[in-house]
Scaffold this motif. Structure first.
Motif, PDB file in Angstrom:
ATOM      1  N   ALA B  78     -15.615   0.898  23.890  1.00 25.58           N
ATOM      2  CA  ALA B  78     -15.268   2.219  23.365  1.00 25.58           C
ATOM      3  C   ALA B  78     -13.982   2.760  23.998  1.00 25.58           C
ATOM      4  CB  ALA B  78     -16.413   3.172  23.655  1.00 25.58           C
ATOM      5  N   SER B  79     -13.426   3.766  23.361  1.00 33.13           N
ATOM      6  CA  SER B  79     -12.208   4.373  23.911  1.00 33.13           C
ATOM      7  C   SER B  79     -12.598   5.427  24.958  1.00 33.13           C
ATOM      8  CB  SER B  79     -11.426   5.046  22.795  1.00 33.13           C
ATOM      9  OG  SER B  79     -12.194   6.117  22.288  1.00 33.13           O
ATOM     10  N   PHE B  80     -11.609   5.812  25.754  1.00 31.80           N
ATOM     11  CA  PHE B  80     -11.846   6.890  26.724  1.00 31.80           C
ATOM     12  C   PHE B  80     -12.194   8.169  25.979  1.00 31.80           C
ATOM     13  CE2 PHE B  80     -10.377  10.438  29.311  1.00 31.80           C
ATOM     14  CZ  PHE B  80     -11.185  10.236  30.418  1.00 31.80           C
ATOM     15  N   TYR B  81     -11.523   8.371  24.846  1.00 35.13           N
ATOM     16  CA  TYR B  81     -11.773   9.563  24.018  1.00 35.13           C
ATOM     17  C   TYR B  81     -13.255   9.639  23.644  1.00 35.13           C
ATOM     18  CZ  TYR B  81     -12.174  12.023  19.526  1.00 35.13           C
ATOM     19  OH  TYR B  81     -12.595  12.813  18.496  1.00 35.13           O
ATOM     20  N   ASN B 197     -18.986  -6.091  39.038  1.00 35.69           N
ATOM     21  CA  ASN B 197     -18.182  -6.909  39.943  1.00 35.69           C
ATOM     22  C   ASN B 197     -16.684  -6.732  39.684  1.00 35.69           C
ATOM     23  OD1 ASN B 197     -16.643  -9.764  39.768  1.00 35.69           O
ATOM     24  ND2 ASN B 197     -17.817  -9.633  41.658  1.00 35.69           N
ATOM     25  N   SER B 198     -15.931  -6.483  40.731  1.00 29.68           N
ATOM     26  CA  SER B 198     -14.468  -6.444  40.630  1.00 29.68           C
ATOM     27  C   SER B 198     -13.879  -6.612  42.019  1.00 29.68           C
ATOM     28  CB  SER B 198     -14.012  -5.124  40.012  1.00 29.68           C
ATOM     29  OG  SER B 198     -12.625  -5.179  39.778  1.00 29.68           O
ATOM     30  N   ASP B 199     -12.562  -6.811  42.068  1.00 31.76           N
ATOM     31  CA  ASP B 199     -11.908  -6.919  43.374  1.00 31.76           C
ATOM     32  C   ASP B 199     -11.446  -5.547  43.852  1.00 31.76           C
ATOM     33  OD1 ASP B 199     -12.183  -9.692  43.346  1.00 31.76           O
ATOM     34  OD2 ASP B 199     -10.354  -9.932  42.167  1.00 31.76           O
ATOM     35  N   ILE B 200     -10.884  -4.792  42.894  1.00 30.20           N
ATOM     36  CA  ILE B 200     -10.342  -3.468  43.241  1.00 30.20           C
ATOM     37  C   ILE B 200     -10.873  -2.451  42.226  1.00 30.20           C
ATOM     38  CG2 ILE B 200      -8.222  -2.101  43.456  1.00 30.20           C
ATOM     39  CD1 ILE B 200      -6.754  -4.664  44.228  1.00 30.20           C
ATOM     40  N   TYR B 201     -11.379  -1.337  42.741  1.00 31.63           N
ATOM     41  CA  TYR B 201     -11.885  -0.271  41.874  1.00 31.63           C
ATOM     42  C   TYR B 201     -10.953   0.936  42.013  1.00 31.63           C
ATOM     43  CZ  TYR B 201     -16.124  -3.124  42.322  1.00 31.63           C
ATOM     44  OH  TYR B 201     -17.025  -4.157  42.340  1.00 31.63           O
ATOM     45  N   LEU B 202     -10.510   1.453  40.862  1.00 33.84           N
ATOM     46  CA  LEU B 202      -9.565   2.584  40.882  1.00 33.84           C
ATOM     47  C   LEU B 202     -10.132   3.740  40.074  1.00 33.84           C
ATOM     48  CD1 LEU B 202      -6.334   0.526  40.004  1.00 33.84           C
ATOM     49  CD2 LEU B 202      -7.034   1.285  42.286  1.00 33.84           C
ATOM     50  N   PRO B 203      -9.722   4.976  40.395  1.00 36.81           N
ATOM     51  CA  PRO B 203     -10.121   6.101  39.544  1.00 36.81           C
ATOM     52  C   PRO B 203      -9.539   5.890  38.140  1.00 36.81           C
ATOM     53  CG  PRO B 203      -9.075   6.859  41.581  1.00 36.81           C
ATOM     54  CD  PRO B 203      -8.873   5.388  41.525  1.00 36.81           C
ATOM     55  N   TYR B 204     -10.309   6.209  37.112  1.00 40.94           N
ATOM     56  CA  TYR B 204      -9.810   5.903  35.755  1.00 40.94           C
ATOM     57  C   TYR B 204      -8.552   6.703  35.408  1.00 40.94           C
ATOM     58  CZ  TYR B 204     -12.151  10.168  34.003  1.00 40.94           C
ATOM     59  OH  TYR B 204     -12.544  11.447  33.785  1.00 40.94           O
ATOM     60  N   THR B 205      -8.340   7.801  36.144  1.00 39.04           N
ATOM     61  CA  THR B 205      -7.144   8.598  35.849  1.00 39.04           C
ATOM     62  C   THR B 205      -5.856   7.857  36.201  1.00 39.04           C
ATOM     63  OG1 THR B 205      -7.658   9.662  37.945  1.00 39.04           O
ATOM     64  CG2 THR B 205      -8.112  10.924  35.957  1.00 39.04           C
ATOM     65  N   LEU B 206      -6.000   6.727  36.916  1.00 34.46           N
ATOM     66  CA  LEU B 206      -4.810   5.942  37.247  1.00 34.46           C
ATOM     67  C   LEU B 206      -4.466   4.925  36.163  1.00 34.46           C
ATOM     68  CD1 LEU B 206      -5.280   5.147  41.063  1.00 34.46           C
ATOM     69  CD2 LEU B 206      -3.931   6.950  39.996  1.00 34.46           C
ATOM     70  N   ALA B 207      -5.333   4.848  35.142  1.00 34.30           N
ATOM     71  CA  ALA B 207      -5.068   3.856  34.090  1.00 34.30           C
ATOM     72  C   ALA B 207      -3.762   4.201  33.398  1.00 34.30           C
ATOM     73  CB  ALA B 207      -6.218   3.857  33.083  1.00 34.30           C
ATOM     74  N   LYS B 208      -2.968   3.181  33.115  1.00 33.85           N
ATOM     75  CA  LYS B 208      -1.646   3.420  32.540  1.00 33.85           C
ATOM     76  C   LYS B 208      -1.747   3.813  31.074  1.00 33.85           C
ATOM     77  CE  LYS B 208       1.065   0.414  35.487  1.00 33.85           C
ATOM     78  NZ  LYS B 208       1.597  -0.940  35.581  1.00 33.85           N
ATOM     79  N   SER B 209      -2.806   3.362  30.422  1.00 35.45           N
ATOM     80  CA  SER B 209      -2.906   3.655  28.988  1.00 35.45           C
ATOM     81  C   SER B 209      -4.364   3.895  28.630  1.00 35.45           C
ATOM     82  CB  SER B 209      -2.366   2.476  28.180  1.00 35.45           C
ATOM     83  OG  SER B 209      -3.132   1.339  28.479  1.00 35.45           O
ATOM     84  N   GLY B 210      -4.577   4.327  27.404  1.00 39.38           N
ATOM     85  CA  GLY B 210      -5.950   4.449  26.891  1.00 39.38           C
ATOM     86  C   GLY B 210      -6.593   5.784  27.138  1.00 39.38           C
ATOM     87  N   LEU B 211      -5.904   6.688  27.849  1.00 34.49           N
ATOM     88  CA  LEU B 211      -6.526   7.983  28.143  1.00 34.49           C
ATOM     89  C   LEU B 211      -6.248   9.019  27.051  1.00 34.49           C
ATOM     90  CD1 LEU B 211      -5.896   8.238  31.994  1.00 34.49           C
ATOM     91  CD2 LEU B 211      -7.968   7.532  30.802  1.00 34.49           C
ATOM     92  N   SER B 215      -8.554   7.438  18.888  1.00 30.40           N
ATOM     93  CA  SER B 215      -9.159   6.201  18.378  1.00 30.40           C
ATOM     94  C   SER B 215     -10.520   5.983  19.073  1.00 30.40           C
ATOM     95  CB  SER B 215      -8.228   5.025  18.667  1.00 30.40           C
ATOM     96  OG  SER B 215      -8.949   3.843  18.552  1.00 30.40           O
ATOM     97  N   LEU B 216     -11.437   5.378  18.365  1.00 26.97           N
ATOM     98  CA  LEU B 216     -12.761   5.140  18.982  1.00 26.97           C
ATOM     99  C   LEU B 216     -12.804   3.833  19.763  1.00 26.97           C
ATOM    100  CD1 LEU B 216     -15.130   6.307  16.102  1.00 26.97           C
ATOM    101  CD2 LEU B 216     -14.296   7.607  18.060  1.00 26.97           C
ATOM    102  N   MET B 217     -11.909   2.936  19.412  1.00 24.76           N
ATOM    103  CA  MET B 217     -11.881   1.630  20.078  1.00 24.76           C
ATOM    104  C   MET B 217     -11.044   1.711  21.347  1.00 24.76           C
ATOM    105  SD  MET B 217     -13.419  -0.435  18.016  1.00 24.76           S
ATOM    106  CE  MET B 217     -13.718  -0.973  16.370  1.00 24.76           C
ATOM    107  N   GLY B 218     -11.506   1.062  22.407  1.00 25.15           N
ATOM    108  CA  GLY B 218     -10.747   1.095  23.645  1.00 25.15           C
ATOM    109  C   GLY B 218     -11.240   0.038  24.596  1.00 25.15           C
ATOM    110  N   GLU B 219     -11.306   0.386  25.883  1.00 21.20           N
ATOM    111  CA  GLU B 219     -11.749  -0.649  26.827  1.00 21.20           C
ATOM    112  C   GLU B 219     -12.779  -0.118  27.824  1.00 21.20           C
ATOM    113  OE1 GLU B 219      -8.599  -2.034  29.329  1.00 21.20           O
ATOM    114  OE2 GLU B 219      -7.359  -0.285  28.928  1.00 21.20           O
ATOM    115  N   TYR B 220     -13.501   0.931  27.408  1.00 23.37           N
ATOM    116  CA  TYR B 220     -14.461   1.522  28.334  1.00 23.37           C
ATOM    117  C   TYR B 220     -15.909   1.141  28.008  1.00 23.37           C
ATOM    118  CZ  TYR B 220     -10.948   4.125  30.780  1.00 23.37           C
ATOM    119  OH  TYR B 220      -9.880   4.430  31.565  1.00 23.37           O
TER     120      TYR B 220
END
Lengths: 221, 413
Positions: B78-81, B197-211, B215-220
């Motif tokens: 899903a998208s962030f939206y 599981n991941s190597d590095i976890y970041l706040p989602y507000t740091l994502a460069k795109s998708g915020l 659109s309903l499709m995304g990567e969340y």
């Protein structure tokens, strides 16, 4: 004890029909020792198998201890054989994987007897045939005569009224053969066991009460 | 009687060493593979660190948009939206974890390039998944709001990046040419923990795109934590009501489908799911068919071996019948013998499985995965043994019991 009425036995394959026994009627009395003689392939063993309910006749009746046997199902036949009949075979048919005493116990496994009771009876039977010192041996460690004595012990352990012996001395030398014959005669005389024995040896046959001769599937006398 | 059967069975096994070896080999190998596979399945589906609340969780890993005419389907996470404006407004779940999938990127340390995986999450992610912090703590709502350049890293990443035994708190990791300050280090999650599981976890507000965008499709993806398992159907119902309110006016996207699934269903729906079905039943059916076929081969082999072995014992069969064994008694005897063989194979199989699992665990083939034979797996293995014994013993025993006594006695003369 054993009554055969108008017995016929025919073996059929796709192409050939062989008449193994032809109109045999016979009565074996309780306590009798009957021997059957005849050339190879004349139907001696077939006749013995019919008496032992190991095979069924094509025609005629097999009555044992006043019981008509042809209608009995597999389970009842098995029970009947277990309680009434003991078998002795020319080639012993001992189970090589089992010790002598376990071989002798075999018929008792199919009765409701405890392990202790089975062991006692098996040891008694082995003593009777003079093999008390071979109880823990395996059949492959025994001579032919000893194997046949184990087979006799197995045949008598359940105290059957009938013993059917198919050439019991056939694989043995005359001294051994005589020994086996003496045991059978003793069983007949002392315990009153009815014995039917197929043999090729006229000397052995002579020592029994009655002789039946077969030729080409028919009774000669 | 049983003692006698046992004696015979052992004697026969000893006598025919090669056949015994082939039989035992077939049974134990099949069982080993089944036990190890079920242990894998167990590890994949059972709650474990850091996903200890799994029985109270539902997962939304994708949405599907379809046209009315069924000629157009598109699906993706899903998208962030969608997640932010709709899912995170849900009332029934106790907590709602939002995170992206893992994105592989490059990290540099002393000019040495290494690949790392990044995951963007919200704050609740750290409450839904019970990570163990070996250093520091997770980012908080303020960090998230301020888009602070902070990161939580796994202990494995710490060792790879800063060196074995080094501490990382307050230091910087560079990934995607951006430097993040390490504020927490967690014990690494097994690679089998797909959503955590991941190597590095970041706040989602740091994502460069998708915020941005609608659109309903995304990567969340979303993990919904219920207060109790009794709430799970309520959450599903709330979600299904929520979907009705989500606008999707575009042409060819008239139908919006998405399901909050249990952990296993979240995978089976993707592979086997059709329409509204989660595909779980089909998955278990496929597993059943696979296990059956897998066991069929050694069973047929064992049937063949048993038939030839039993025919070799025709003299014994003849004698037993002559002395009073009925056909059914003999069938019983040979099945018991076969069961003894398969149980021996089963014991060997369990021992072999323990060895394989030990080797797999210590080889670290899949990082931090700890396979175990649990009681359920052991129970199923013993059941498999029983089925094995029956399947491979019944037919030969039946054939043998039909043997005519006279023929049986003649056969070995």
């Amino acid at each position: 004890m054993i009554q055969l009425k108008n017995i016929e036995k025919v073996y059929r394959t796709d192409t050939v029909e062989t008449q193994a026994l032809n109109n045999i009627s016979l009565q074996v009395e309780k306590g009798e020792f009957l021997s059957i003689m005849g050339p190879s392939g004349c139907g001696k063993s077939t006749l013995l198998n019919l008496m032992g309910l190991l095979d069924a006749p094509s025609k005629g009746d097999v009555i044992i201890d006043s019981q008509q046997t042809l209608q009995l199902n597999d389970r009842k036949l098995a029970h009947f054989r277990n309680s009434k009949i003991g078998f002795i075979f020319q080639s012993y048919h001992l189970i090589n994987d089992l010790q002598v005493v376990d071989n002798v116990e075999l018929p008792l496994l199919y009765r409701n007897s405890s392990a202790k009771e089975r062991r006692t009876l098996a040891l008694e039977a082995l003593e009777k045939v003079g093999l008390s010192n071979r109880v823990k041996h395996f059949p492959t460690q025994l001579s032919g005569g000893q194997k046949q004595r184990v087979a006799i012990a197995r045949a008598i352990v359940g105290k059957p009224e009938i013993i059917l012996a198919d050439e019991p001395t056939g694989n043995l030398d005359s001294a051994m053969g005589n020994e086996i014959m003496n045991i059978l005669l003793e069983l007949n005389r002392i315990d009153g066991t009815t014995i039917v024995m197929v043999t090729h040896d006229p000397n052995m046959a002579q020592r029994t009460h009655r002789l039946l001769r077969l030729f080409d599937g028919s009774q000669v006398q | 009687m049983l003692k006698n059967y046992f004696k015979i069975a052992i004697a026969v096994l000893k006598r025919r060493k090669f056949f015994t070896f082939i039989s035992l080999f077939g049974i134990s190998l099949t069982l080993t593979i089944l036990i190890v596979l079920t242990a894998f399945l167990d590890v994949l589906t059972s709650p474990a660190y850091p996903d200890v609340n799994r029985s109270k969780e539902l997962f939304i890993n994708r949405i599907v948009l379809k046209s009315n005419k069924e000629n157009y389907t598109s699906q993706s996470p899903a998208s962030f939206y969608f997640v932010n404006n709709f899912v995170s407004k849900m009332k029934t779940p106790e907590k709602i974890a939002i995170h992206t999938g893992r994105n592989t990127t490059n990290a540099y340390q002393n000019n040495k390039k290494m690949e790392v995986e990044l995951m963007h999450t919200n704050v609740s992610f750290w409450e839904v998944y019970q990570f163990e912090f070996v250093e520091g703590k997770a980012f908080n709502a303020q960090d998230l709001e301020n888009a602070a350049q902070v990161a939580v890293i796994s202990a494995d990443t710490r060792s790879k990046y800063f060196g074995e035994g080094a501490l990382a708190l307050g230091k910087y990791v560079e990934a995607n040419n951006i430097k993040y300050r390490v504020i927490g280090v967690v014990k690494s999650a097994p690679a089998t923990m797909i959503y955590a599981n991941s190597d590095i976890y970041l706040p989602y507000t740091l994502a460069k795109s998708g915020l941005k965008g609608t659109s309903l499709m995304g990567e969340y993806m979303v993990t919904l934590l219920a207060r109790s398992t009794a709430d799970l159907p309520l959450i599903k119902e709330e979600y299904s009501q929520l979907l009705k309110k989500v606008p999707h006016p575009e042409k060819n996207q008239e139908i919006l489908l998405s399901y909050p699934d249990s952990y296993l269903e979240s995978f089976t729906r993707e592979i086997f799911g059709k329409g509204e079905g989660s595909g779980k039943d089909r998955f278990f059916l496929m597993i059943g068919i696979f296990v059956f076929l897998f066991m069929l081969l050694p069973t047929i082999n064992l049937v063949n071996i048993n038939v030839s072995r039993i025919m070799e014992r025709s003299s014994e069969i003849g004698v037993r019948k002559a002395f009073g064994a009925s056909s059914s008694t003999l069938v019983g005897q040979f099945i018991v013998e076969n069961m003894i063989l398969t149980i021996l194979g089963g014991i060997l199989g369990v021992l072999l499985s323990l060895l394989v699992i030990f080797v797999l665990n210590s080889s670290n083939l899949i990082s931090h995965m700890n396979l175990t034979i649990n009681l359920t797996v052991l129970g199923y293995s013993l059941l498999a043994c029983l089925v094995f014994g029956l399947m491979s013993g019944v037919y030969p025993a039946w054939r043998m019991s039909k043997l005519n006594v006279v023929t049986a006695l003649k056969a070995n003369n």
